[in-house]
Design a protein around this motif. Structure first.
Motif, short mmCIF file in Angstrom:
data_model
loop_
_atom_site.label_atom_id
_atom_site.label_comp_id
_atom_site.label_asym_id
_atom_site.label_seq_id
_atom_site.Cartn_x
_atom_site.Cartn_y
_atom_site.Cartn_z
N VAL A 28 -19.04 -38.65 36.35
CA VAL A 28 -18.70 -37.45 37.12
C VAL A 28 -19.01 -36.27 36.21
O VAL A 28 -18.45 -36.15 35.11
CB VAL A 28 -17.21 -37.46 37.53
N THR A 29 -19.92 -35.44 36.64
CA THR A 29 -20.44 -34.40 35.74
C THR A 29 -19.35 -33.39 35.38
O THR A 29 -18.41 -33.14 36.14
CB THR A 29 -21.67 -33.72 36.36
N ASP A 83 -18.51 -27.18 30.37
CA ASP A 83 -19.40 -26.92 31.51
C ASP A 83 -18.73 -27.13 32.86
O ASP A 83 -19.30 -26.79 33.88
CB ASP A 83 -20.64 -27.81 31.41
N ALA A 107 -27.14 -34.31 30.57
CA ALA A 107 -26.05 -34.82 29.71
C ALA A 107 -25.61 -33.76 28.72
O ALA A 107 -24.60 -33.92 28.04
CB ALA A 107 -26.52 -36.07 28.97
N ARG A 109 -17.14 -43.54 40.75
CA ARG A 109 -16.64 -44.51 39.78
C ARG A 109 -16.92 -45.94 40.24
O ARG A 109 -17.16 -46.82 39.41
CB ARG A 109 -15.14 -44.28 39.49
N ARG A 119 -19.00 -36.42 23.68
CA ARG A 119 -19.20 -37.34 22.57
C ARG A 119 -18.09 -37.22 21.52
O ARG A 119 -17.71 -38.21 20.90
CB ARG A 119 -20.58 -37.07 21.94
N GLY A 157 -16.13 -35.68 30.09
CA GLY A 157 -16.61 -36.51 28.99
C GLY A 157 -17.28 -35.69 27.92
O GLY A 157 -17.80 -34.59 28.17
C1 ACO Z 1 -21.97 -28.71 26.57
C2 ACO Z 1 -22.10 -30.15 26.63
O1 ACO Z 1 -23.14 -30.69 26.31
S1 ACO Z 1 -20.73 -31.02 27.10
C3 ACO Z 1 -21.37 -32.45 27.94
C4 ACO Z 1 -21.95 -32.08 29.28
N1 ACO Z 1 -22.37 -33.27 30.01
C5 ACO Z 1 -21.72 -33.73 31.09
O2 ACO Z 1 -20.72 -33.19 31.54
C6 ACO Z 1 -22.35 -34.93 31.77
C7 ACO Z 1 -21.31 -36.02 32.07
N2 ACO Z 1 -20.82 -36.64 30.86
C8 ACO Z 1 -21.53 -37.63 30.23
O3 ACO Z 1 -22.57 -38.06 30.69
C9 ACO Z 1 -20.97 -38.19 28.93
O4 ACO Z 1 -19.58 -37.99 28.86
C10 ACO Z 1 -21.62 -37.59 27.68
C11 ACO Z 1 -23.11 -37.84 27.73
C12 ACO Z 1 -21.35 -36.09 27.59
C13 ACO Z 1 -21.02 -38.23 26.43
O5 ACO Z 1 -21.40 -39.58 26.46
P1 ACO Z 1 -20.86 -40.65 25.41
O6 ACO Z 1 -20.40 -39.99 24.18
O7 ACO Z 1 -21.93 -41.67 25.24
O8 ACO Z 1 -19.63 -41.25 26.22
P2 ACO Z 1 -18.42 -42.05 25.63
O9 ACO Z 1 -18.87 -43.18 24.78
O10 ACO Z 1 -17.51 -41.07 24.98
O11 ACO Z 1 -17.74 -42.62 26.96
C14 ACO Z 1 -16.50 -43.28 26.86
C15 ACO Z 1 -16.13 -43.85 28.20
O12 ACO Z 1 -15.95 -42.80 29.14
C16 ACO Z 1 -16.81 -42.97 30.25
N3 ACO Z 1 -17.34 -41.68 30.64
C17 ACO Z 1 -17.92 -40.75 29.80
N4 ACO Z 1 -18.27 -39.68 30.50
C18 ACO Z 1 -17.92 -39.91 31.79
C19 ACO Z 1 -18.01 -39.16 32.97
N5 ACO Z 1 -18.55 -37.95 32.96
N6 ACO Z 1 -17.54 -39.70 34.13
C20 ACO Z 1 -16.98 -40.90 34.13
N7 ACO Z 1 -16.84 -41.68 33.04
C21 ACO Z 1 -17.33 -41.19 31.87
C22 ACO Z 1 -17.91 -43.89 29.77
O13 ACO Z 1 -18.48 -44.58 30.88
C23 ACO Z 1 -17.16 -44.77 28.84
O14 ACO Z 1 -16.41 -45.71 29.61
P3 ACO Z 1 -16.30 -47.26 29.18
O15 ACO Z 1 -15.77 -47.24 27.78
O16 ACO Z 1 -15.40 -47.83 30.21
O17 ACO Z 1 -17.72 -47.76 29.24
#
Ligand code: ACO
Ligand code: OAA
Length: 377
Positions: free
Chosen positions: A256-257, A314, A221, A250, A262, A260
């Motif tokens: 999907v990595t 990323d 994450a 979905r 925070r 998204g």
């Molecule tokens: C350098 C870094 O650390 S950047 C982050 C790298 N990580 C990734 O790319 C892994 C994939 N992404 C994720 O797992 C998440 O987006 C995180 C962990 C980075 C952030 O998580 P959170 O802040 O808890 O997510 P947030 O509350 O903003 O999500 C909002 C909505 O978008 C959705 N969402 C967030 N990320 C994703 C994603 N990657 N794919 C699909 N849907 C997503 C959530 O399911 C949520 O939907 P909902 O409201 O219908 O339930």
């Protein structure tokens, strides 16, 4: 217990401290290090200048830069005893090996226990210089080669590629690595920097805090996403398969990595620079398909992007490393090389006017009950 207590799970939206290091406007997709736009820094600055800006507070003058860069170059070597430890655990996952090696440095270098701002800066600069050496040494050792000694005629980024590959990198390759480090150098209260601050909050030493940060960065994450994106791109295989891949993810409500964040609701401003790097490098290297697959994933994600779901830094970085022929499990250690100055300065900031970071959990377990002897349970 109190039903009216507001719980901020994951500390979402909570300000826990003030910081003068970086500023993020998630709605606008804006990132600044000490007031300088990430776009200006990615275009004009070297990683060494950014390290000075972050760690010392200002962009350096020419003579300040020469002194600072000289100190970094002089600090790249690691004790042989650490290389022996890397040899012992050479088959481990690179982030585990890197964390172990930093822990070993703590035990081997006599001043690592010192706290206080001067000690944190001294140890932080040395660790910033040593971390690329550790990552490259592990890569050499696990492939049956001797570690390549650092070359102090090369910049931080060029020397890293030199130690990794044993050949002097082209100017373009070194600049791309440099930009990658600049883009990853600092990012507010991200999970790994926050974790490092929690460690410093207990008045622990810097090496310990960096070990905490490394452990936290490794998860998918957070820093692990670049590696997962590359695995995803390989699984998708051709741009035509991207839509079906995204739909299936979905449908299962799976993330999907590489998408998204925070804080960002607009596109992560760092992604722009990485995207351009993938496109150009892919074309130059006769491998444009990786970029095409990534763009097909972006298109396929559009119907799901209503909450401001966009690519993060990323999403593109893994493919750049892939095009450079770097092993996938080194992508997180590369992130760590870039993040070193951010971790160091946040630890220094935390230490100024330090306070123990210790929030509360609201108890929701069983009501008070009587002790039952083991034979009666
Ligand atoms: C350098 C870094 O650390 S950047 C982050 C790298 N990580 C990734 O790319 C892994 C994939 N992404 C994720 O797992 C998440 O987006 C995180 C962990 C980075 C952030 O998580 P959170 O802040 O808890 O997510 P947030 O509350 O903003 O999500 C909002 C909505 O978008 C959705 N969402 C967030 N990320 C994703 C994603 N990657 N794919 C699909 N849907 C997503 C959530 O399911 C949520 O939907 P909902 O409201 O219908 O339930
Ligand atoms: O800020 C975050 O939550 C994660 C991130 O993008 C980073 O650490 O670079």
């Amino acid at each position: 217990m109190a039903d009216d207590v507001k719980i901020n799970r994951g500390l979402k939206g909570v300000y826990f401290e003030r910081s003068g290091v970086s500023d993020i406007d998630g709605a606008a997709g804006m990132l600044q290090y000490r007031g300088y736009s990430i776009h200006d820094l990615a275009t004009h600055a070297t990683f060494e200048e950014v390290c000075h800006l972050l760690m010392k507070g200002e962009l350096p003058t020419a003579s300040e830069l020469a002194a600072f860069d000289g100190a970094l170059r002089a600090a790249r070597a690691v004790p042989d005893a650490v290389l022996d430890i890397i040899r012992t655990c050479k088959d481990g996952y690179p982030m585990d090996v890197l964390r172990t090696a930093v822990s070993a440095l703590a035990a081997l270098e006599p001043d690592s226990l010192e706290t206080g701002e001067e000690a944190f800066l001294r140890n932080g600069m040395r660790l910033t210089a040593q971390v690329p050496t550790l990552v490259a040494a592990h890569e050499a050792i696990r492939n049956g080669r001797d570690p390549v000694a650092p070359d102090d005629s090369l910049s931080h980024a060029a020397n890293w590629l030199w130690m990794l590959k044993g050949e002097t990198p082209s100017e373009d390759a070194a600049r791309l690595a440099d930009v990658d480090f600049v883009l990853h150098a600092e990012h507010g209260a991200n999970a790994s920097s926050f974790a490092a601050r929690v460690t410093v909050g207990t008045e622990a030493n810097l090496h310990g805090a960096i070990v905490t940060a490394l452990s936290t960065l490794a998860g998918p994450a957070h820093g692990g996403a670049a590696e997962d994106v590359m695995k995803m791109v390989r699984e998708i295989g051709t741009p035509e398969n991207a839509e079906a891949y995204v739909k299936a993810k979905r449908a299962n409500r799976e993330a999907v990595t590489g998408f998204g964040h925070r804080v960002y609701r607009a596109e992560d401003p760092r992604a722009r620079h990485m995207r351009e790097g993938v496109r150009k490098l892919g074309e130059e290297m006769g491998a444009p398909e990786w970029y095409a697959i990534l763009q097909a994933v972006v298109e396929a994600m559009k119907p799901y992007s209503r909450h401001g779901l966009n690519v993060n830094v990323d999403f593109y970085s893994g493919v750049i490393y892939q095009l450079h022929g770097i092993a996938m499990d080194l992508y997180v250690p590369i992130f760590a090389i870039g993040r070193m100055p951010g971790w160091v300065i946040q630890c220094i900031e935390q230490q100024r006017g330090n306070i123990l970071i210790r929030p509360l959990t609201l108890y929701n377990g069983p009501e008070p009950r009587a002790w039952v002897p083991v034979e009666d349970r």
